[in-house]
Structure formats: structure tokens, C-alpha cells
Design an enzyme around this catalytic site. Structure first.
Site, PDB file in Angstrom:
ATOM      1  N   LYS A 129       0.741  -1.197  -0.095  1.00 29.12           N
ATOM      2  CA  LYS A 129      -0.018   0.014   0.178  1.00 29.12           C
ATOM      3  C   LYS A 129       0.743   1.184   0.012  1.00 29.12           C
ATOM      4  CE  LYS A 129      -4.003  -2.156   0.661  1.00 29.12           C
ATOM      5  NZ  LYS A 129      -3.439  -3.688   0.579  1.00 29.12           N
TER       6      LYS A 129
HETATM    7  C1  PLP Z   1      -4.336  -4.760   0.102  1.00 30.37           C
HETATM    8  C2  PLP Z   1      -3.533  -5.967  -0.075  1.00 30.37           C
HETATM    9  C3  PLP Z   1      -3.767  -6.949  -0.970  1.00 30.37           C
HETATM   10  C4  PLP Z   1      -4.842  -6.802  -1.737  1.00 30.37           C
HETATM   11  O1  PLP Z   1      -4.865  -5.661  -2.854  1.00 30.37           O
HETATM   12  P1  PLP Z   1      -6.165  -5.147  -3.441  1.00 30.37           P
HETATM   13  O2  PLP Z   1      -5.573  -4.083  -4.309  1.00 30.37           O
HETATM   14  O3  PLP Z   1      -7.077  -4.733  -2.469  1.00 30.37           O
HETATM   15  O4  PLP Z   1      -6.787  -6.181  -4.295  1.00 30.37           O
HETATM   16  C5  PLP Z   1      -2.874  -7.949  -1.048  1.00 30.37           C
HETATM   17  N1  PLP Z   1      -1.881  -8.151  -0.131  1.00 30.37           N
HETATM   18  C6  PLP Z   1      -1.580  -7.056   0.672  1.00 30.37           C
HETATM   19  C7  PLP Z   1      -0.382  -7.603   1.721  1.00 30.37           C
HETATM   20  C8  PLP Z   1      -2.244  -6.132   0.844  1.00 30.37           C
HETATM   21  O5  PLP Z   1      -2.051  -5.248   1.850  1.00 30.37           O
END
Ligand code: PLP
Length: 495
Positions: free
Chosen positions: A113
Site C-alpha cells: 500500500k
Molecule cells: C491490500 C493488500 C492486498 C490486496 O490488494 P487489493 O488491491 O485490495 O486487491 C494483497 N496483499 C496485501 C499484503 C495487501 O495489503
């Protein structure tokens, strides 16, 4: 470049600064660009000669017309080229001749993120100036774990912005929880919810769609904005690392210019994989997008049958950021393959009955680009074990789900196309489960697991997680989801 809502059949348009400021469209739809910019192979070759931050600035420049390339370069430089990403912003690691791991967790919260949330607040800050906004932006975030901390780090102490984060009290790891409850900054607030991620997300969505709330906040000098992956400012920076991965593979001779790759993404809210789909639409040579889910396999079923049905048991897994039954960004995909009229129809059906069925034509369009697989808890554990013992490569449960799904895809299809797997979190963010996959050792808690995993593997603990248990807890509040609005108003009044 102008934007519109996924649900607006009248196609009212918005500017990029407005879209970043507003987050969600007035009709409840998501903002999408009215057309998709195209990159030629010569553009990709040119990108290959640049550093990561310049690649990102160039991609963003194609979508964000209200920003100059100099502004974008400056912001991308500050976001990606400094001390925040000591291991590089998006390094790619070769595991086998066909599998490549794109590590997106070298930022300040050790999860992917950060890739979007280190840049997004800078874009929002400029958007407030560009739209002559006098009010303070109040960012509300519902998080399944990683978004919350990444948003807090991204927005902390940014002028004219305040941020409040809601997380499911029993739906995040204790390291994730500590990361959030120890947050510093003079414009931040963190609150636990008795419920799961969907409860938190629905609560936030309700607050966003309530006109009387908007009025009450406006009277106090605030307006609501979103940092969730429904904001276009979150999505756009994610497109860049797919181009960057391709450039790196081209630079080191792994692929020829124009050669197709596959991409496999551990998926929750469908933001990350949707960014890959946009990259594909922009001209990046991607053959298949492999959508990897955990036991909450609503997307796997959807891609197989064309029926999206959220009416099913909710599983709490060791990959909590993917424990999601409504993948918000899927709406954007529906818009691009089926148009606003049908998207509106499907979304109405989803909110009424919790399900919808796409028509044959839409299904066929999805089949061209997407394949869905899932890995249950046992497969996830086995995959962590396998990659450590066979390749000396330590992966977190989310990444392991993706590796398992990529293997399933290759076994089923025999496709030998080189596959990039996005690795979305440091294994140390989920040390207890990773440790359990590798040994019989029983740590007392997540913190002990960090050190034990470090002793067992010798793999370095990333800087954001070192000494996490020695920091002061600043937030202890846990509330029912029906009280979310009350706590937002109380926070605003307190300031
Ligand atoms: C948010 C997240 C995901 C999923 O990503 P999306 O964009 O919501 O599909 C997968 N792995 C981790 C570690 C995340 O923080």
C-alpha cells in the site's frame, strides 16, 4: 484527460484534481478516465532508461493533466527516491526461468500500500490548491490491515488534511494493530471496530453517501475524502510498477521488447490487479492476469461462472488483507468491459440481493484477459514452506497465495510465458504464520515470532518493524460499527 463515474450514463466529466480531491463520485460510482492513454514500444524503451520515480511520474502524467511533469517528478522523487525505500521501490527477483517476484514492500510500512500512499497525499495536497479549496480534508479509511497504517504514514502532519482510520478489531494481525495504535502525528486518529472489514468499509461508505453528514461537516470547516483504493489517486501510481517491472526485465535481458508476460496478483479489493489491467490496456504486453484469492474465493467463482455472489461464509485467514467479499474496484473493470448502463444494473443488484450475473458478452471479454484461482490455508502454508526450502525465498501469506495460484495456472494451461507475481507484504508482517509454516516452534506472540523467524532464516527484519513493541500506544478505542459516525464527529469537534 477527463474522468467520469462508472455509474453515470450521462457521462458528466471531472478534472483530475477534482477526482483526487473527491475520491468517490456523487452517484456512488467510482471515477474512471474517459479514455486510456496509449504507450508505444518506443515509449516503454524510453522508460527503461529512467529510474523508478521518473517512470512513475511519466505514467502519472498521462492521467493527471492538472499537474505539470515537474510537479509530478518532484513528488515522485520525494515519495520513492529517498530513505523511505531503502531496498529500492519495486525490485524484481528471479526465482525460476518462468517465475519472477515483484517486491512491493520495501516502503515505510513493509506492505505494498506504500507504493500508492507515499505519493497520494502529495497529489491531494496539490489538488486542494488547484481547486481553491478552503476547507480541511477529512480522510476516512476502512482498512483490512495494511491500508490503514500506510495511509497514516502517508498523511501524517500534512497541512489541511486530517485522517481517521477504522480497522476490524479481530481482523488484523497484532503487528498490524501495533503499527496503527502506535501511530504518531498531530492530524491522525485510529479506531477499532467490533466486526469484520466489510462492516468497517460499509460504515465508511455510509458516512460518505449521507448528505446530512456532509452538511454537518461543512459547517465545521471539513469535507470528506477517501484514501481507500477506490480513489483514482491510489490506483494510478500502481499502474507504474507494472511498467517498471517490464522495463527491468527488458534491461536485464529476461525478455525482449514486445514479449508478453503474465501477471499474478494476490487480490482483495481488486485495486492492484485492476492497475495491471490498465497497464495492459495502455499497451504493456501482458497476456494473462491471474487473479489469486484465499478461501474467500468470491472472485475465483465470479471469473469461472460470471456470477458474483457475496452471500457466503466469511473466512478469517492468514492473509487478512484479502478477506473481502465485496471487491470494490471490480466495478471499474465492469465499466470498461460492459459500460455504465450495465455496471449500474449489476451494482444495484449487488446492493439489493448481494449478487449479480454478467451477460455472455461481458463474460467472454473477461475470459480473454483474466483467470481466477484460489489457495486455501493449507496450500498457503505449503507454498511458504516450499519457496523457503527450495529457493531460499521467504514470502508472506498473501504472496504465497499468489505463488500457489500461479503454479495452478501453469499446471492447468502449460503456459510457459514468464510470470510476474506481485509480492505484497514483507514476511515479517505475518511472522507467526510464516514461522508456523517453517517450523514447530511456538512463539508466545507475534513480536516473539519476529525474532524467532529472524533467527531461523537469517533474513533481515525490515526497518518499519524493528522494535515495534517498544513504542508507545496512542490509540485504544474500540467501538461498534453503528457508532462510527458519532466518533468521526467527536474527533472533528475535538480539534
Ligand atoms: C491490500 C493488500 C492486498 C490486496 O490488494 P487489493 O488491491 O485490495 O486487491 C494483497 N496483499 C496485501 C499484503 C495487501 O495489503
Amino acid at each position: 484527460m477527463e474522468f467520469q463515474s462508472t455509474r453515470d450514463v450521462n457521462k458528466k466529466t471531472y478534472s483530475s484534481a477534482q477526482v483526487i480531491k473527491q475520491g468517490l463520485a456523487d452517484d456512488g460510482g467510482l471515477f474512471v478516465p474517459c479514455n486510456i492513454p496509449q504507450l508505444a514500444m518506443t515509449d516503454i524503451e524510453e522508460l527503461s532508461m529512467r529510474k523508478y520515480y521518473r517512470r512513475t511520474a511519466k505514467i502519472l502524467n498521462r492521467f493527471l493533466n492538472d499537474y505539470t511533469i515537474e510537479e509530478l517528478k518532484d513528488d515522485c522523487h520525494d515519495a520513492y527516491d529517498g530513505e523511505s525505500f531503502p531496498g529500492g521501490a519495486a525490485p524484481i527477483v528471479k526465482l525460476t526461468d518462468s517465475l519472477y517476484s515483484l517486491e512491493l514492500w520495501h516502503g515505510p510500512t513493509a506492505a505494498f500500500k506504500d507504493m500508492a500512499l507515499q505519493i497520494m497525499p502529495r497529489l491531494l495536497s496539490r489538488a486542494l490548491d488547484k481547486t481553491n479549496e478552503k476547507k480541511t480534508a477529512l480522510i476516512l479509511v476502512a482498512t483490512s490491515g495494511d491500508t490503514g497504517k500506510a495511509a497514516l504514514e502517508g498523511y501524517r502532519d500534512i497541512d489541511k488534511i486530517k485522517i481517521m482510520v477504522f480497522y476490524p478489531e479481530h481482523g488484523v494481525s497484532s503487528v498490524q494493530k501495533l503499527q496503527m495504535t502506535t501511530q504518531c502525528g498531530n492530524n491522525v486518529n485510529v479506531c477499532g471496530i467490533n466486526g469484520n472489514f466489510d462492516d468497517a468499509q460499509n460504515g465508511v461508505k455510509q458516512i460518505f453517501s449521507d448528505k446530512t453528514v456532509a452538511k454537518a461537516l461543512a459547517d465545521k470547516g471539513y469535507f470528506l475524502s477517501s484514501a481507500n483504493s477506490i480513489n483514482w489517486g491510489r490506483l494510478a501510481p500502481q499502474i507504474a510498477y507494472y511498467f517498471s517491472a517490464y522495463c527491468d526485465m527488458y534491461n536485464n535481458g529476461t525478455i525482449k521488447l514486445g514479449e508478453k508476460i503474465n501477471v499474478c496478483v494476490p487480490t482483495g479489493n481488486f485495486g492492484n490487479i485492476f492497475a495491471a489491467y490498465i497497464a495492459k490496456m495502455m499497451g504493456l504486453p501482458i497476456k494473462k492476469l491471474i487473479c489469486a484469492s484465499n478461501s474467500n474465493n468470491v472472485l475465483t467463482d465470479f471469473l469461472h461462472t460470471g456470477i458474483y455472489n457475496r452471500n457466503r461464509d466469511f473466512h478469517m485467514t492468514m492473509s487478512p488483507s484479502m478477506d473481502i467479499l465485496i471487491s470494490s474496484n471490480l466495478e471499474r473493470l465492469l465499466y470498461f468491459v460492459a459500460g455504465s448502463e450495465k455496471t449500474l444494473e449489476y451494482m444495484n443488484s449487488l446492493s439489493k440481493s448481494g449478487k449479480y450475473k454478467i451477460d455472455e458478452e461481458t463474460k467472454a471479454a473477461l475470459d480473454k484477459s483474466f483467470k481466477g484461482y484460489f489457495a486455501d490455508e493449507k496450500m498457503t502454508t505449503e507454498t511458504i514452506h516450499k519457496y523457503w526450502t527450495e529457493y531460499n525465498y521467504l514470502i508472506d501469506p498473501h504472496t504465497a497465495v499468489a505463488f500457489s495460484c500461479a503454479e495452478q495456472y501453469i499446471t492447468e494451461t502449460g503456459d510457459t510465458t514468464k510470470t510476474v507475481i506481485t509480492s505484497t507484504a514483507s514476511p515479517y508482517k505475518f511472522a507467526k504464520d510464516v514461522l508456523a509454516a517453517l517450523s514447530d516452534e511456538k512463539p508466545e506472540n507475534d513480536i516473539a515470532a519476529l525474532d524467532m523467524l529472524n533467527k531461523l532464516t537469517g533474513v533481515e527484519i525490515p526497518y518499519p518493524l524493528r522494535n515495534i513493541d517498544k513504542r508507545q500506544i496512542n490509540f485504544k478505542n474500540v467501538i461498534d460499527s453503528k457508532d462510527m459516525l458519532k466518533s468521526v464527529l467527536a474527533y472533528v469537534d475535538k480539534q
